[in-house]
Design a protein around this motif. Structure first.
Motif, PDB file in Angstrom:
ATOM      1  N   THR A   1       0.928  -1.047   0.010  1.00  0.00           N
ATOM      2  CA  THR A   1       0.351   0.101   0.479  1.00  0.00           C
ATOM      3  C   THR A   1       0.511   1.236  -0.267  1.00  0.00           C
TER       4      THR A   1
ATOM      5  N   VAL B   1      -2.112   7.016   0.142  1.00  0.00           N
ATOM      6  CA  VAL B   1      -3.613   6.845   1.065  1.00  0.00           C
ATOM      7  C   VAL B   1      -3.966   8.063   1.708  1.00  0.00           C
TER       8      VAL B   1
ATOM      9  N   GLU C   1      -5.245  10.783  -0.946  1.00  0.00           N
ATOM     10  CA  GLU C   1      -7.051  10.496  -0.993  1.00  0.00           C
ATOM     11  C   GLU C   1      -7.613  11.488  -0.075  1.00  0.00           C
ATOM     12  N   GLY C   2      -7.552  11.390   1.737  1.00  0.00           N
ATOM     13  CA  GLY C   2      -8.297  11.907   2.315  1.00  0.00           C
ATOM     14  C   GLY C   2      -7.860  12.517   2.833  1.00  0.00           C
TER      15      GLY C   2
ATOM     16  N   ASP D   1     -10.696  14.504  -0.189  1.00  0.00           N
ATOM     17  CA  ASP D   1     -11.510  13.846   0.609  1.00  0.00           C
ATOM     18  C   ASP D   1     -12.370  14.974   1.748  1.00  0.00           C
TER      19      ASP D   1
ATOM     20  N   ARG E   1      -4.986  -1.543   3.451  1.00  0.00           N
ATOM     21  CA  ARG E   1      -6.019   0.185   2.441  1.00  0.00           C
ATOM     22  C   ARG E   1      -7.102   0.951   3.741  1.00  0.00           C
TER      23      ARG E   1
ATOM     24  N   LYS F   1      -6.577   4.191   5.657  1.00  0.00           N
ATOM     25  CA  LYS F   1      -7.815   5.050   5.113  1.00  0.00           C
ATOM     26  C   LYS F   1      -8.400   6.002   6.642  1.00  0.00           C
TER      27      LYS F   1
ATOM     28  N   ASN G   1      -8.636   9.105   8.320  1.00  0.00           N
ATOM     29  CA  ASN G   1      -9.744  10.294   8.721  1.00  0.00           C
ATOM     30  C   ASN G   1     -10.078  10.709  10.308  1.00  0.00           C
TER      31      ASN G   1
END
Ligand code: ADP
Length: 318
Positions: free
Chosen positions: A177, A182, A185-186, A189, A213, A217, A221
């Motif tokens: 990973t 990751v 991406e977080g 968002d 993954r 995440k 988050n």
């Protein structure tokens, strides 16, 4: 109900402990008095004209002091055993009481956390349906609805994962990973969810770990969510990733109020919520984050940011 029962046990515990200690003191006083009386009687029996009177008196005195030492020794041993047992039981009751209180807070928080997003979403949708709103107003309502749905989604993920982990039912999938990806991406968002917040990154590319993954995440988050939740609008939230020897470090840095030293060891406990009970939350985020990091043989620490705020530091092995 459980708290009430524990409180009764608490009261009973102190009553019993006081009773046992008082009984021990009385036992000691009574035996000592008996010893005293016995020696006096034995002294009186010895004939005043007896040639060996002095030797007899000395013997009685030695016997008396031996008995006193024996009672002190036995009393002290009992006392220490009672205190050790009492401390042990006290700690268990205290832990139970603490856990029950946390659980009760959690039940109240979760009810609130589940109902609020549903109520907000319902209200927003009704307003959209009934009123003739401008495009801008519509967008505002839609974005708050998405935010609430995201919050509900993270909450459900945390809840489900907690129960799965505790039931021993979750097997982590280990695959190559890219942590940097990751995190990107977080952050992406969160930037959509909180367009007015300053979320910055300092990310070294291609930091690979063997991991799950979805879980990672969720952990990221949770850290991002807290960094935003506990700091002010104008504060910067920074996500950093870099390699250091055979380790990969992930840092979530904020400029919020920071975490008091007393709380630093407790924040990873299940259901623990710090001083700011007014903020939304359930006390599950950091608990689950720690479990995820440990399931990846990593470590999570909390440090103070300078001049203010906190730094959550996760260390993974490559
Ligand atoms: P929740 O945020 O739902 O209360 P968490 O497990 O995520 O639960 O966090 C536990 C507690 O740790 C929070 O209640 C808060 O007091 C403290 N905390 C976590 N992250 C931060 C942060 N970035 N800044 C200040 N306090 C924090």
């Amino acid at each position: 109900m459980k708290i009430k029962r524990l409180r009764t046990i608490y009261i009973l515990y102190w009553f019993l402990l006081t009773y046992i200690l008082a009984a021990l003191v009385f036992w000691f006083i009574a035996l000592n008095r008996q010893n005293e009386e016995l020696s006096t009687c034995r002294m009186e029996i010895i004939d005043a004209n007896d040639k060996n009177r002095d030797a007899g008196v000395r013997k009685i005195k030695i016997e008396k002091s031996r008995k006193t030492t024996q009672y002190i020794g036995e009393g002290a041993t009992f006392f220490l055993l009672i205190i050790a047992g009492a401390v042990y039981v006290f700690r268990i009751i205290n832990r139970q009481l603490y856990q029950s209180q946390q659980q009760q807070n959690f039940m109240m928080a979760i009810t609130h956390e589940l109902k609020t997003p549903i109520a907000v979403t319902k209200l927003n949708l009704e307003t959209l349906q009934k009123r003739d709103l401008s495009k801008e107003q519509q967008q505002r309502l839609i974005s708050t609805t998405i935010q609430e749905a995201e919050r509900l989604n993270s909450l459900c993920n945390n809840l489900l994962l907690t129960s799965q982990i505790e039931a021993g039912g979750y097997k982590i999938v280990k695959e190559k990973t890219d942590l940097s990806e990751v995190v990107e991406e977080g952050v992406h968002d969160f930037k959509i969810r909180y367009p007015l917040r300053k979320i910055e990154t300092d990310i070294q590319e291609e930091t690979f770990i063997e991991g799950d993954r979805m879980m990672i995440k969720l952990a990221i988050n949770n850290l991002l969510d807290n960094a935003i939740k506990y700091s002010n609008k104008q504060d910067i939230v920074l996500l950093k990733i870099y390699q250091e020897n055979e380790f990969i470090k992930l840092l979530a840095i904020d400029e919020g109020p920071g975490i008091p030293d007393d709380d630093k060891t407790k924040i990873f406990d299940k259901y623990f919520r710090g001083r700011s009970m007014q903020t939304k939350g359930t006390g599950l985020g950091l608990y689950i984050t720690k479990r995820i990091v440990e399931a990846h043989s990593g470590k999570i620490n909390v440090l103070d940011n300078k001049p203010g705020g906190s730094i959550f530091e996760i260390t993974f092995s490559k």
